[in-house]
Structures are given as C-alpha cells and as structure tokens.
Scaffold this motif. Structure first.
Motif, PDB file in Angstrom:
ATOM      1  N   LEU A  16       0.855  -1.184   0.000  1.00 28.04           N
ATOM      2  CA  LEU A  16       0.000   0.000   0.000  1.00 28.04           C
ATOM      3  C   LEU A  16       0.888   1.230   0.000  1.00 28.04           C
ATOM      4  N   GLY A  17       0.695   2.104  -0.984  1.00 24.62           N
ATOM      5  CA  GLY A  17       1.526   3.302  -1.090  1.00 24.62           C
ATOM      6  C   GLY A  17       0.765   4.473  -1.675  1.00 24.62           C
ATOM      7  N   PHE A  18       1.408   5.648  -1.614  1.00 19.30           N
ATOM      8  CA  PHE A  18       0.836   6.875  -2.156  1.00 19.30           C
ATOM      9  C   PHE A  18       1.955   7.604  -2.902  1.00 19.30           C
ATOM     10  N   PRO A  19       2.188   7.263  -4.182  1.00 16.58           N
ATOM     11  CA  PRO A  19       3.298   7.870  -4.922  1.00 16.58           C
ATOM     12  C   PRO A  19       3.115   9.370  -5.101  1.00 16.58           C
ATOM     13  N   VAL A  20       4.215  10.099  -4.977  1.00 13.32           N
ATOM     14  CA  VAL A  20       4.201  11.566  -5.041  1.00 13.32           C
ATOM     15  C   VAL A  20       5.184  12.030  -6.103  1.00 13.32           C
ATOM     16  N   VAL A  21       4.798  13.031  -6.868  1.00 12.32           N
ATOM     17  CA  VAL A  21       5.676  13.686  -7.840  1.00 12.32           C
ATOM     18  C   VAL A  21       5.733  15.174  -7.511  1.00 12.32           C
ATOM     19  N   LEU A  22       6.949  15.673  -7.246  1.00 14.46           N
ATOM     20  CA  LEU A  22       7.165  17.095  -6.998  1.00 14.46           C
ATOM     21  C   LEU A  22       7.959  17.674  -8.161  1.00 14.46           C
ATOM     22  N   ARG A  23       7.516  18.822  -8.667  1.00 18.27           N
ATOM     23  CA  ARG A  23       8.197  19.471  -9.778  1.00 18.27           C
ATOM     24  C   ARG A  23       8.767  20.806  -9.308  1.00 18.27           C
ATOM     25  N   ASP A  24      10.079  20.929  -9.442  1.00 14.87           N
ATOM     26  CA  ASP A  24      10.764  22.143  -9.013  1.00 14.87           C
ATOM     27  C   ASP A  24      12.110  22.215  -9.727  1.00 14.87           C
ATOM     28  N   ALA A  25      12.566  23.417 -10.000  1.00  9.48           N
ATOM     29  CA  ALA A  25      13.819  23.594 -10.738  1.00  9.48           C
ATOM     30  C   ALA A  25      15.031  23.152  -9.925  1.00  9.48           C
ATOM     31  N   ARG A  26      14.914  23.027  -8.603  1.00 12.29           N
ATOM     32  CA  ARG A  26      16.066  22.660  -7.791  1.00 12.29           C
ATOM     33  C   ARG A  26      16.422  21.181  -7.913  1.00 12.29           C
ATOM     34  N   TYR A  27      15.519  20.346  -8.458  1.00 16.05           N
ATOM     35  CA  TYR A  27      15.789  18.925  -8.598  1.00 16.05           C
ATOM     36  C   TYR A  27      16.445  18.633  -9.937  1.00 16.05           C
ATOM     37  N   THR A  28      17.194  17.527  -9.948  1.00 13.07           N
ATOM     38  CA  THR A  28      17.738  17.061 -11.214  1.00 13.07           C
ATOM     39  C   THR A  28      16.586  16.683 -12.138  1.00 13.07           C
ATOM     40  N   ARG A  29      16.596  17.181 -13.346  1.00 15.30           N
ATOM     41  CA  ARG A  29      15.516  16.985 -14.313  1.00 15.30           C
ATOM     42  C   ARG A  29      14.192  17.535 -13.812  1.00 15.30           C
ATOM     43  N   HIS A  30      14.276  18.414 -12.820  1.00 11.27           N
ATOM     44  CA  HIS A  30      13.131  19.215 -12.345  1.00 11.27           C
ATOM     45  C   HIS A  30      12.007  18.378 -11.737  1.00 11.27           C
ATOM     46  N   THR A  31      12.258  17.151 -11.328  1.00 11.78           N
ATOM     47  CA  THR A  31      11.221  16.326 -10.699  1.00 11.78           C
ATOM     48  C   THR A  31      11.822  15.503  -9.570  1.00 11.78           C
ATOM     49  N   LEU A  32      10.995  15.254  -8.570  1.00 13.21           N
ATOM     50  CA  LEU A  32      11.326  14.338  -7.479  1.00 13.21           C
ATOM     51  C   LEU A  32      10.162  13.377  -7.321  1.00 13.21           C
ATOM     52  N   CYS A  87       7.168  18.613   4.254  1.00 17.40           N
ATOM     53  CA  CYS A  87       8.526  18.769   4.795  1.00 17.40           C
ATOM     54  C   CYS A  87       9.541  19.020   3.689  1.00 17.40           C
ATOM     55  N   GLU A  88       9.375  18.324   2.575  1.00 20.02           N
ATOM     56  CA  GLU A  88      10.299  18.525   1.446  1.00 20.02           C
ATOM     57  C   GLU A  88      10.135  19.914   0.843  1.00 20.02           C
ATOM     58  N   LYS A  89       8.910  20.378   0.727  1.00 20.25           N
ATOM     59  CA  LYS A  89       8.680  21.709   0.162  1.00 20.25           C
ATOM     60  C   LYS A  89       9.248  22.803   1.054  1.00 20.25           C
ATOM     61  N   GLU A  90       9.147  22.618   2.374  1.00 20.45           N
ATOM     62  CA  GLU A  90       9.567  23.665   3.303  1.00 20.45           C
ATOM     63  C   GLU A  90      11.071  23.670   3.548  1.00 20.45           C
ATOM     64  N   SER A  91      11.679  22.477   3.701  1.00 20.88           N
ATOM     65  CA  SER A  91      13.083  22.446   4.134  1.00 20.88           C
ATOM     66  C   SER A  91      13.937  21.424   3.387  1.00 20.88           C
ATOM     67  N   SER A  92      13.453  20.920   2.242  1.00 20.40           N
ATOM     68  CA  SER A  92      14.201  19.901   1.483  1.00 20.40           C
ATOM     69  C   SER A  92      14.553  18.717   2.374  1.00 20.40           C
ATOM     70  N   PHE A  93      13.595  18.270   3.165  1.00 24.42           N
ATOM     71  CA  PHE A  93      13.843  17.215   4.138  1.00 24.42           C
ATOM     72  C   PHE A  93      14.280  15.905   3.484  1.00 24.42           C
ATOM     73  N   LEU A  94      13.671  15.551   2.365  1.00 24.06           N
ATOM     74  CA  LEU A  94      13.951  14.263   1.733  1.00 24.06           C
ATOM     75  C   LEU A  94      15.234  14.275   0.917  1.00 24.06           C
ATOM     76  N   THR A  95      15.643  15.422   0.439  1.00 23.54           N
ATOM     77  CA  THR A  95      16.806  15.483  -0.457  1.00 23.54           C
ATOM     78  C   THR A  95      18.063  15.992   0.223  1.00 23.54           C
ATOM     79  N   SER A  96      17.946  16.597   1.398  1.00 22.50           N
ATOM     80  CA  SER A  96      19.143  17.051   2.110  1.00 22.50           C
ATOM     81  C   SER A  96      19.781  15.872   2.841  1.00 22.50           C
ATOM     82  N   PRO A  97      21.129  15.848   2.998  1.00 19.02           N
ATOM     83  CA  PRO A  97      21.789  14.715   3.677  1.00 19.02           C
ATOM     84  C   PRO A  97      21.293  14.499   5.100  1.00 19.02           C
ATOM     85  N   SER A  98      21.098  15.566   5.864  1.00 16.99           N
ATOM     86  CA  SER A  98      20.669  15.409   7.261  1.00 16.99           C
ATOM     87  C   SER A  98      19.256  14.858   7.346  1.00 16.99           C
ATOM     88  N   GLY A  99      18.350  15.370   6.524  1.00 15.70           N
ATOM     89  CA  GLY A  99      16.973  14.889   6.549  1.00 15.70           C
ATOM     90  C   GLY A  99      16.852  13.471   6.041  1.00 15.70           C
TER      91      GLY A  99
END
Length: 409
Positions: free
Chosen positions: A136-152, A183-195
């Motif tokens: 059971l999952g809920f896939p998420v797609v985030l689009r932003d210029a800060r990501y590689t290829r503009h998607t996460l 959390c990712e939108k506010e502080s890059s929680f998923l993509t930052s090393p600490s988060g």
C-alpha cells in the motif's frame, strides 16, 4: 486454514515499511527499508563524478523509463563511481532488524512500476498485490527547478499479508505522504543529507509503534510531526430479519449510558439469546422497524451477533475451524462454564468436544440429545449450540422443501 479466513479480526500486522525514489541513474530504487532485507531490490548508487562508456547505450532518462516496457539497464556501460552520498545509517542496537540471509518478502523488480508509477497515477492511493503480500503506497511527484531533471518522485510503502484488510491503514498512508511532501517543500527534508538520514529513524519508529501500539507520535522538525492512530474499520451491517435472534458479545448492561438513544435503552434488556427480533420489539414496546435499526447499530459496533431461532428440529455440523479451536485454552476454559446449568459439575472438555463431534447432517438436535444423554450431564442444549455458533466451529444445516413434479389430471 482457508486464506479467505486469514484476515485479522481487528488490525492487520505491518510486515515491512520501505521508502523508494526515482534515481537519476538507476531508476526506481529502495533507499531505506525496515526490517532490513524485507524487499529484494536495488539501492541507490553513489553519485557519479566520472564515467566512460564502452558503447553508446547510456542509462535511460525518466522520460525513457516511463515510455518503455523494459526497465532501465546499465549492463552495457562501464561506470566508475566516487563515494559522495552518505551511506544508509546502520540500525542501532535494540532495534528489530530482519537478518540479511532471510528470504525477502517481495521482489522489488516485480512491483517497481506500481511503487514509482507513471505521473498520471501519482497522487493516488495504490494497492499492489503479490501472491503472498499486499503493498500500500501513495506515490508523489514534486516538480521544481532545484531537482535534477526538475522532478522528485518518491513513495513510502507499507507491506501487509496478501489477505489482510488494510482499510484502516489507508488514511495513515495518505497522511505520511502528505506530511513528507510538506517537509520537502519547506526544508528539502527528503533530499538534504541530514533529513535523508533522519528518514530511516522515522520509518523504523513507524514500523515499531504501529505494530506495538497502533499509534505513534514522531517529531520531524520544528514545524512538522507525524501524529498517527489506527482505528479499526467496521463494514456496514447486514439487513436484520424479524426471525433472527441477537446474542450479546459483551455485557450490554455495564455499557449502558444515560445518553443512549431511548429505543436502544428499551431494547437491550430483552437481548438474552432466546428472544427473536419481533418478540423483542413487542416486549420493549418499540416498532419493528426501529428495533431492526437498533440491532443494525449494535451489529455495526460488534456488540451482538445474529443467529437463527433455536429449535430441536434444527441440524448442525462442525466447520474446519474446530481443528485449532480444540486446542485453544480460552475456549477450553469458557466452554464448560457457559454450557452447564448452575449447580451442576462441569463436564470435562474432551467430553464436551465429543458431544460436538456427534452433531452431523441428517441428525436433529432432539435426536442427538436422546442418543448422548445430554440432559444427565447438566448441559443446557441451547447454550451448548449457541457457544459453538459464536466461536465459529458450528453452523446450521439448512433444509428446504423441493417440488419434484406435479400430477396433471
């Protein structure tokens, strides 16, 4: 035991939790999983600094991945990497970790297109079934210029037994995806090393707390936290007929409250396992329609169960569940107390079990009672039958008249 009967009666057990994302080089990968080794699949490789290819085949881009049937492959490329990404945190002492040599529950390659699906399916609750397990999952797609290829693309997935009813976990999965997205939108929680390193601890606590306490409270940062509680899912109650007999599964008088509905207050004292619905309506001076609604309300909260009217002309037979109920200590302890008249010595459970085995199609309760001398044992026949029906190892054999032919003059 039949797989269809393997559903948990209250809450399903969580077998594993894993976090997957779309890696720009490898495609869909598992970043973290608890317990370790539950999912057999690729982990993200370190970030490449330099590489040389022996042919023109390069790793597929996200657009290529979603437009082709085959999964991305790097077998034709000779790639050298330098470690820049921090390694996955090792589980701390005292945590529940699956040994690495244990057989994985799920092969990630067989489900990756549902864990990290096409963008059209993202943002929706996804159920994925394997022969033995349900994801059971809920896939998420985030689009932003800060990501590689503009998607996460990411997905936090929960693994259960194939036959489990996971309705109660659906709001949990949605909320986890929503909180991680914020959390990712506010502080890059998923993509930052600490988060990213803290995410493993969050998944581990989710797995432990939801299985042990059916709730959890996880602090993420100064502004976000996961406050989760699992509530059992109750299906809509079936229709109630006037000839059915309600049997209380708990002490209704102890649960009685002054704020109860007046109709239920008048109906409950007459639920004794003998009176049928129509008779209860007459004794309580409540309309039959309102009485049926009261019974449905009690059925919804699993306070009662409905059985047929007891008659000595009824026939009963055992169900396959008698195999494991015969060794259940709670059933052995309850049976004699429940079925014996007050003031009589309790028969041994082997004797009572022998009496149950003598019930069979073609033999009425009256015939069974006379053949086995049930009255001399001080056993209440009605309660004896209802105990087996309540526990699920006894069912009634239905009979209907059949018209063979009609003579015409």
């Amino acid at each position: 035991m039949d797989p269809l009967d393997a559903n948990e009666s209250f809450l399903p057990r969580l077998l594993a939790v894993f976090y997957a994302t779309f890696d720009e080089v490898q495609g869909p990968v598992i970043v973290y999983q608890v317990p370790e080794g539950s999912i057999d699949g690729p982990s993200p490789a370190p970030l490449p600094l330099e590489f040389s290819c022996s042919s023109s085949s390069l790793p597929l881009s996200p657009a290529d991945y979603f437009s082709r049937d085959s999964s991305p492959s790097t077998s034709s490329a000779n790639i050298s990497f330098h470690n820049q990404r921090p390694p996955s945190p090792a589980p701390t002492a005292g945590t529940s970790v699956m040994p690495s040599k244990r057989q994985p529950l799920v092969d990630f390659n067989s489900i990756l297109e549902y864990v990290i699906p096409k963008p059209q399916i993202s943002g929706r609750l996804v159920h994925c079934n394997t022969p033995r397990h349900r994801i059971l999952g809920f896939p998420v797609v985030l689009r932003d210029a800060r990501y590689t290829r503009h998607t996460l693309r990411f997905n936090l997935c929960f693994v259960f037994d194939r036959w489990a009813d996971v309705s109660c976990y659906e709001p949990i999965v949605r909320k986890c995806a929503r909180v991680l997205t914020e959390c990712e939108k506010e502080s890059s929680f998923l993509t930052s090393p600490s988060g990213s390193q803290k995410l493993y601890q969050i998944i581990e606590q989710l797995y432990e707390d939801l299985n042990s306490y059916s709730e959890t409270s996880i602090y993420i940062d100064g502004f976000n936290s996961l406050e989760l509680k699992i509530f059992p899912f109750y299906p809509n109650p079936p229709e109630v007929d006037d000839w059915q007999v309600p049997i209380a599964l708990l002490n209704l008088e102890r649960r009685r409250d002054r704020n109860w509905d007046l109709a239920i207050t008048k109906v409950c004292p007459h639920i004794n396992g003998v009176n049928h619905v129509r008779k209860i309506a007459e004794l309580a001076d409540v309309s039959p329609e309102a009485t049926r609604l009261c019974m449905q309300h009690l059925l919804f909260y699993q306070c009662i169960m409905m059985v047929d009217i007891f008659q000595f002309s009824n026939m009963y037979t055992l169900t396959p569940s008698i195999r494991w109920l015969a060794d259940d200590p709670s059933v052995i302890e309850e049976c004699g107390i429940y079925v014996t008249y007050p003031g009589h010595d309790l028969p041994s459970f082997p004797r009572l079990l022998h009496l149950y085995t003598r019930l069979k199609p073609g033999k009425t309760v009256h015939m069974w009672e006379e053949e086995n001398g049930v009255c001399a044992l001080g056993v209440d026949v009605r309660r004896f039958i209802s105990f087996g029906v309540i526990k699920g190892f006894l069912r009634r054999v239905e009979r209907w008249p059949v018209l063979i032919g009609v003579e015409r003059g």
